[in-house]
Design a protein around this motif. Structure first.
Motif, short mmCIF file in Angstrom:
data_model
loop_
_atom_site.label_atom_id
_atom_site.label_comp_id
_atom_site.label_asym_id
_atom_site.label_seq_id
_atom_site.Cartn_x
_atom_site.Cartn_y
_atom_site.Cartn_z
N SER A 108 -30.77 53.45 -27.98
CA SER A 108 -31.55 53.63 -26.82
C SER A 108 -33.11 53.67 -26.99
O SER A 108 -33.70 53.30 -28.13
N ASP A 110 -31.75 48.04 -23.64
CA ASP A 110 -31.40 49.07 -23.26
C ASP A 110 -30.67 49.12 -22.02
O ASP A 110 -29.32 49.39 -21.67
N ARG A 150 -26.66 49.12 -20.92
CA ARG A 150 -25.97 50.15 -19.85
C ARG A 150 -25.20 49.25 -18.63
O ARG A 150 -24.32 49.65 -18.26
N ILE A 201 -26.90 55.22 -27.42
CA ILE A 201 -26.95 55.46 -26.14
C ILE A 201 -25.94 56.18 -25.61
O ILE A 201 -24.72 55.93 -26.04
#
Lengths: 98, 124, 119
Positions: free
Chosen positions: A39, A44, A48, A73
């Motif tokens: 993360s 990042d 996601r 993450i």
């Protein structure tokens, strides 16, 4: 299908190509690929986004070796080598994005 | 799985350029051997792998064997399914006319669907 | 379930060979079978019995040999790739054998899964 990526997203197009080609499925990050599971990096948001279409896993021993175990993450599942074997077993095919 | 029993769908995924590393050449060697096993074989060229099929390769100056004519010989081994990534060609300023063999150009999504249908994927 | 394994990188240079070995151990620990481990490209260097790592490092070649000895795992080195890189019967580590690429294709046909470790 299981997709395996072993390259850092900061030095290789492998992860990018994988997620653009594959419609979805299981994605396992191993070796330098685990940097994508960390993360707070510029990758990042990209990661996601990927997690909306793929179930994402990262090889725990590779995370630990690189000092990333506490920066995983949320939503990425760490697996050990036994978990790696299970992922291969439960998918009909696997592809390593070398 | 393939319709015929005992026959598997093998796809060779090539994502690397030739000469800089040995992967493209040694991948081609596996493809030729696989032809002898009567399997359902296809080749996919993605990313820098499309450079393997570039016309006009001249390797005298680097004293390395030019293996690109072998791609044209694949037809003689009944290997006729060569898929090339549309986006990879465009990104590298290439069109189908720049390639040394007849191929099927597919976009990434279509390639992904095709990969999902395979039994064995070998990537080099 | 029967697993086929393809190792495309040499020892010590790239993690691929370590990952492949640890994966193989997990396969066996879970009661699965390894149909064959095939070594290709620089992966053939995993079979050199001339390697001598420092004492405090893992011995990658010996680890493979032990896997063959203790679990009967078939370790096959591609002949064409091996000859290119100076791997021959006279410097082959125990448990390995040199054979043709057909052995890789056969692993793809016979095994339920084929997993590639490389760069």
């Amino acid at each position: 299908m299981l997709h395996i990526v072993n390259k850092s997203p900061f030095s290789s197009q492998a992860l990018d190509s994988c997620v653009q080609v594959a419609p979805g499925g299981d994605l396992l990050l191993i070796e330098d690929g685990v940097y994508a599971a960390s993360s707070g990096t510029v990758a990042d948001n990209f990661m996601r986004d990927i997690m909306k279409r793929f179930r994402v896993f990262a090889l725990g021993p590779d995370l630990e070796a690189r000092g990333l175990a506490d920066r995983l993450i949320d939503g990425i599942t760490p697996v050990d080598y036994a978990g790696f074997v299970d992922l291969v077993a439960r998918n009909k095919t696997c592809q390593s994005w070398l | 799985m393939s319709e015929e029993p005992g026959i598997k769908k093998f796809m060779f995924v090539n994502r690397k350029a030739p000469y800089g590393t040995v992967y493209a050449l040694e991948a081609l060697e596996v493809v030729l051997i696989t032809a002898a096993f009567d399997q359902d074989v296809s080749l996919a060229f993605l990313d820098d792998g499309v450079f393997q099929l570039r016309k006009g390769q001249q390797t005298k100056g680097i004293e390395t064997k030019n293996f690109s004519p072998t791609y044209r010989a694949l037809e003689g081994y009944d290997i006729e399914k060569l898929y090339v990534e549309k986006e990879a060609l465009a990104a590298r300023g290439l069109t189908e006319d720049d390639l040394l063999v007849d191929v099927t150009v597919l976009d990434r999504k279509a390639l992904g669907v095709l990969m999902d249908e395979q039994d064995v994927i070998l990537s080099f | 379930m029967k697993f086929g394994i393809l190792v495309n990188e040499g020892p010590y240079q790239h993690q691929a060979s370590d990952t492949a070995y640890l994966f193989c151990k997990a396969v066996l620990a879970q009661g699965h079978e390894i149909f064959r481990v095939f070594f290709y490209h620089d992966g053939v260097n995993n079979a050199s019995r001339l390697t001598e790592p420092p004492q405090d490092d893992r011995n990658i070649v010996a680890r493979w040999s032990k896997l063959a000895e203790e679990h009967g795992v078939d370790l096959v080195v591609c002949v064409a790739a091996a000859l290119r890189r100076g791997i021959k019967d006279e410097n082959l580590a125990p448990g390995f054998r040199i054979s043709g690429l057909g052995q890789l294709v056969e692993a793809g046909i016979q095994a339920d899964r084929l997993v590639t470790f490389g760069d």
